[in-house]
Motif scaffolding. Structure first.
Motif: not given
Length: 305
Positions: A138-158
């Motif tokens: 993955v290549v990611v360069r930048g930021r977002l300008t959206i007024e909302a609090p970060p949401c929790p992240i869960l990962v499907a992990a086995l």
């Protein structure tokens, strides 16, 4: 342990999702979850039905990390977070080789790396930070300008590496085809150890189980064997079933009388699950309604505590 309702990934109409989310909220479930497979987009659907399901947490379990760039996924999640009034939980995962290579035409060879890089990018993007990531997948360069609090992240992990990643970098795991023995002996200890070593809070463990309150559990399991047969051949789930000591996925159906089902659900809590995502999987409509009535009562008991 919180009792959650699984809306699954079987829907074809937004209105049916709205109806199910509305009923989940009215029945007292702590949260409502959607999968992202071939039906309506899960994040968009949760944003659309949020007003009809007040006071209930809304989550994805899961959105695949393939087929969606982290910037696009983060923008969609933050928009949904704003629409839900801060009630969103973003569950992500690598999905399965047969789906990723068959549907998206992408290589699944570095699924762990793809998940890790996506997770790291999402954490920064959801927090409004500038992200510069030149990863192997993955290549990611930048930021977002959206007024909302970060949401929790869960990962499907086995697997071990994925559990370590979830403990170190995410807010917990979302599980499917994992029984209480595996949660107690494998998932919870490894996940908590990884979180502790990273100085993170105790992680959330969202288990998942189909349920049927019935006087004929063997018949219910026979029906479940047919409905769940795909999970018995997917390598990731095959490994967890073996770890649980089960021959097939129907062994994870929580089936029996009200008391027997209560005890089976309690086993997940004793094992370390913080939440259990349930759905009714029954041979008859009457058993499905009996199951729903029991689960509604169980939610009421939990809500009184």
């Amino acid at each position: 342990m919180r009792i959650a309702w699984s809306g699954g990934g079987h829907h074809t109409r937004l209105e049916s999702i709205r109806d199910e989310a509305r009923r989940a909220a009215a029945d007292g479930f702590a949260s409502f979850w959607l999968s992202q497979i071939t039906g309506p987009d899960a994040l968009t659907a949760l944003a659309a039905v949020a007003a009809d399901a007040p006071g209930i947490e809304l989550g994805t379990s899961i959105v695949p990390v393939y087929g969606r760039h982290p910037i696009a996924l983060a923008a969609q999640a933050l928009t949904a977070q704003a629409a839900t009034g801060g009630r969103l939980v973003l569950g992500i995962g690598a999905s399965h080789q047969v789906l990723v290579e068959g549907m998206f035409g992408e290589s699944y060879a570095r699924s762990f790396t793809r998940t890790k890089e996506t997770l790291l990018a999402l954490k920064g993007l959801l927090a409004g930070e500038a992200v510069s990531l030149d990863g192997k997948e993955v290549v990611v360069r930048g930021r977002l300008t959206i007024e909302a609090p970060p949401c929790p992240i869960l990962v499907a992990a086995l697997g071990e590496k994925m559990l370590d990643l979830a403990g170190q970098e995410a807010d917990g795991v979302t599980l499917w085809m994992v029984g209480p023995k595996t949660v107690a002996d494998y998932v919870a200890p490894r996940l908590r150890d990884a979180a502790a070593r990273a100085g993170r809070p105790a992680p959330r463990i969202l288990a998942g189980a189909p349920v049927c309150v019935t006087e004929a559990p063997d018949r219910a399991r026979a029906v479940a064997a047919e409905q769940l047969k795909l999970y018995g051949v997917l390598p990731a789930y095959r490994a967890t079933l073996t770890r649980e000591g089960l021959e097939g996925p129907e062994g994870l159906l929580v089936a029996g009388t009200e008391q027997e089902v209560r005890e089976r659900i309690a086993a997940y809590e004793s094992a370390g699950a913080t939440d259990i995502r349930v759905s009714a999987m029954c041979p008859t409509p009457q058993e499905a309604e009996r199951t729903r009535a029991f689960l509604r009562g169980l939610c009421a008991e939990k809500n009184k505590r």
